[in-house]
Design a protein around this motif. Sequence first.
Motif, short mmCIF file in Angstrom:
data_model
loop_
_atom_site.label_atom_id
_atom_site.label_comp_id
_atom_site.label_asym_id
_atom_site.label_seq_id
_atom_site.Cartn_x
_atom_site.Cartn_y
_atom_site.Cartn_z
N ALA A 9 0.68 -1.10 -0.17
CA ALA A 9 -0.22 0.06 -0.02
C ALA A 9 1.07 1.30 -0.04
CB ALA A 9 -0.78 -0.20 1.15
N THR A 14 -1.00 1.89 -4.03
CA THR A 14 -2.14 2.50 -4.00
C THR A 14 -2.77 3.16 -5.44
OG1 THR A 14 -1.68 2.89 -1.69
CG2 THR A 14 -3.29 4.17 -2.51
N ILE A 40 -6.27 3.98 6.05
CA ILE A 40 -6.71 4.02 4.45
C ILE A 40 -8.08 3.78 4.53
CG2 ILE A 40 -6.76 2.99 2.29
CD1 ILE A 40 -3.77 2.16 2.75
N SER A 46 -4.22 7.25 1.38
CA SER A 46 -2.75 6.56 1.93
C SER A 46 -1.69 7.63 2.19
CB SER A 46 -2.08 5.82 0.93
OG SER A 46 -0.92 5.43 1.07
N VAL A 54 -8.91 6.50 -2.31
CA VAL A 54 -8.96 5.12 -2.54
C VAL A 54 -10.77 4.82 -2.50
CG1 VAL A 54 -8.77 2.90 -1.35
CG2 VAL A 54 -6.83 4.57 -1.30
#
Length: 136
Positions: A9, A14, A40, A46, A54
């Motif tokens: 991540a 990401t 997250i 992130s 996200v």
Amino acid sequence: MTRIAVLGAGSWGTALAISLARGGHAVTLWARRPEAADEIRATRRSRYLPQGEVPASVAVTSDPEAAVEGADVWLVAVPSQTVRGVVTPLAGSLGAETTVVSVAKGIETETQLTTSAEHRDVLPAADPCRVGVLYG
């Protein structure tokens, strides 16, 4: 719909998770640290890619087994020096039709193997035609 596990991540992992989710894929993003996964999930951001949101459709976990469960594709976005340590414990979860894509650049210092060669080394059951790389 392709089920994709993004292992890592950081900013690259990401960004790929965001792009793949926007493309209509079922994505699970794995973060090594539980607190990073929690962050997250809570913020949909992130710390390594703060400008990227996200999507809510992206599942986020710190459990690597949960991340790869049922995945058609493993997108491995961890530093080259940690590929072996992340992927080796998951070898038993690799399906016969699973594609493994390395997106980490570099070589493993100790063995001088590229990341795709590391995958072939630690995932002997993987079909060599289903192990690839994507560098950007």
